[in-house]
Design a protein around this motif. Structure first.
Motif, short mmCIF file in Angstrom:
data_model
loop_
_atom_site.label_atom_id
_atom_site.label_comp_id
_atom_site.label_asym_id
_atom_site.label_seq_id
_atom_site.Cartn_x
_atom_site.Cartn_y
_atom_site.Cartn_z
N GLN A 169 0.83 -1.20 0.00
CA GLN A 169 0.00 0.00 0.00
C GLN A 169 0.87 1.26 0.00
N HIS A 170 2.09 1.14 0.49
CA HIS A 170 3.02 2.27 0.55
C HIS A 170 4.34 1.84 -0.10
N GLY A 171 4.96 2.75 -0.80
CA GLY A 171 6.23 2.45 -1.45
C GLY A 171 6.11 1.59 -2.68
N SER A 172 4.94 1.54 -3.26
CA SER A 172 4.71 0.73 -4.45
C SER A 172 4.93 1.56 -5.71
N VAL A 173 5.81 1.08 -6.57
CA VAL A 173 6.06 1.80 -7.82
C VAL A 173 4.86 1.70 -8.75
N SER A 174 4.21 0.55 -8.81
CA SER A 174 3.06 0.43 -9.70
C SER A 174 1.94 1.37 -9.26
N ARG A 175 1.77 1.55 -7.94
CA ARG A 175 0.77 2.50 -7.46
C ARG A 175 1.18 3.94 -7.79
N GLN A 176 2.47 4.22 -7.68
CA GLN A 176 2.96 5.55 -8.04
C GLN A 176 2.67 5.85 -9.50
N LEU A 177 2.89 4.87 -10.36
CA LEU A 177 2.64 5.06 -11.78
C LEU A 177 1.15 5.12 -12.09
N THR A 178 0.35 4.42 -11.30
CA THR A 178 -1.10 4.53 -11.47
C THR A 178 -1.55 5.96 -11.22
N GLU A 179 -1.03 6.57 -10.17
CA GLU A 179 -1.39 7.95 -9.87
C GLU A 179 -0.94 8.89 -10.98
N CYS A 180 0.24 8.65 -11.52
CA CYS A 180 0.73 9.44 -12.65
C CYS A 180 -0.21 9.30 -13.85
N PHE A 181 -0.61 8.06 -14.12
CA PHE A 181 -1.52 7.77 -15.22
C PHE A 181 -2.85 8.49 -15.01
N LEU A 182 -3.40 8.38 -13.79
CA LEU A 182 -4.71 8.96 -13.52
C LEU A 182 -4.69 10.48 -13.52
N THR A 183 -3.61 11.06 -13.05
CA THR A 183 -3.50 12.52 -13.09
C THR A 183 -3.60 13.03 -14.52
N ARG A 184 -2.87 12.38 -15.41
CA ARG A 184 -2.90 12.79 -16.81
C ARG A 184 -4.22 12.43 -17.48
N TRP A 185 -4.78 11.28 -17.09
CA TRP A 185 -6.06 10.87 -17.69
C TRP A 185 -7.17 11.85 -17.32
N ARG A 186 -7.23 12.24 -16.04
CA ARG A 186 -8.26 13.18 -15.60
C ARG A 186 -8.11 14.53 -16.30
N ALA A 187 -6.86 14.94 -16.51
CA ALA A 187 -6.64 16.22 -17.18
C ALA A 187 -7.09 16.16 -18.64
N ALA A 188 -6.85 15.02 -19.28
CA ALA A 188 -7.20 14.88 -20.69
C ALA A 188 -8.66 14.50 -20.90
N HIS A 189 -9.25 13.81 -19.91
CA HIS A 189 -10.64 13.33 -20.03
C HIS A 189 -11.40 13.67 -18.75
N PRO A 190 -11.64 14.94 -18.48
CA PRO A 190 -12.21 15.34 -17.19
C PRO A 190 -13.62 14.81 -16.93
N ASP A 191 -14.34 14.42 -17.96
CA ASP A 191 -15.72 13.96 -17.78
C ASP A 191 -15.84 12.44 -17.64
N ASP A 192 -14.72 11.74 -17.80
CA ASP A 192 -14.78 10.28 -17.72
C ASP A 192 -15.08 9.81 -16.31
N ARG A 193 -15.74 8.68 -16.23
CA ARG A 193 -16.02 8.05 -14.94
C ARG A 193 -14.94 7.01 -14.66
N ILE A 194 -14.41 7.02 -13.45
CA ILE A 194 -13.30 6.13 -13.10
C ILE A 194 -13.74 5.21 -11.96
N CYS A 195 -13.59 3.93 -12.18
CA CYS A 195 -13.87 2.91 -11.16
C CYS A 195 -12.54 2.26 -10.79
N ARG A 196 -12.22 2.23 -9.50
CA ARG A 196 -10.97 1.64 -9.05
C ARG A 196 -11.24 0.42 -8.19
#
Length: 199
Positions: A13-40
């Motif tokens: 849950q902490h110190g995970s690189v894949s989670r870090q990259l998920t956040e990077c992905f989602l930050t850019r996704w939300r910026a590019a697709h602000p109206d999309d619905r995201i289920c995690r």
């Protein structure tokens, strides 16, 4: 508006690189697709049980014969399948454990690879039923495996996704994370730049 389904599978849950990259992905996704619905769905925090006799019976036996265990197993599997069916885009975050995917992610696939729903058998062999979906896969790897014979992760995931009809699959690898600070920095930078380029 599209629907994005994000599947996390790191045990950390902490110190995970894949989670870090998920956040990077989602930050850019939300910026590019602000109206999309995201289920995690976090398989690390809430693991899906491994395939067991209750789920097998729920799939293969008449509903009139289902007991509490079969009903609960089928309800859980139906929810996981529904999340996938309504998604337009699938994003998998998969650290490499022992040259392949975490067992939690394998368990998720065991629930959503469902005959008659996500694939079917025909006279020409199995056919995927999930048409028109895209998938992104973010991986975190201690060594460097891309294109090598020890990479049992990317080919396996491509096969599973294609089996359900998802052929538009993009991989984002962060490699060399356990080879020293320089390799780790380069691996993270390469993955983050690829995410930036793709979204």
């Amino acid at each position: 508006m599209a629907r994005l389904l994000v599947i996390e599978s790191s045990a950390r849950q902490h110190g995970s690189v894949s989670r870090q990259l998920t956040e990077c992905f989602l930050t850019r996704w939300r910026a590019a697709h602000p109206d999309d619905r995201i289920c995690r769905r976090d398989l690390g925090a809430e693991p899906v049980p491994h395939l067991d006799i209750a789920l097998l019976n729920a799939w293969t036996q008449p509903a009139t014969s289902h007991g509490p265990a079969e009903c609960a197993a089928l309800q859980r599997a139906d929810q996981l399948v529904h999340e996938l069916l309504v998604a337009d885009v699938l994003m998998l975050a998969a650290p490499m454990y022992n040259f392949t995917i975490p067992s939690t992610l394998k368990a998720w696939f065991d629930h959503v690879l469902r005959a008659g729903v996500t694939f079917r058998y025909s006279e020409n062999g199995p056919q995927g039923l999930l048409h028109g979906k895209r998938a992104f896969v973010v991986t975190a790897r201690g060594g460097i495996y891309s294109g090598g014979i020890q990479d049992h992760q990317e080919p396996y995931l491509r096969q599973l996704l294609a089996f359900m009809g998802i052929h538009d699959v993009t991989f984002i690898h962060a490699e060399g994370l356990n080879l020293g600070s320089e390799f780790m920095a380069k691996g993270l930078e390469a993955a983050e730049q690829r995410i930036a380029h793709l979204i």
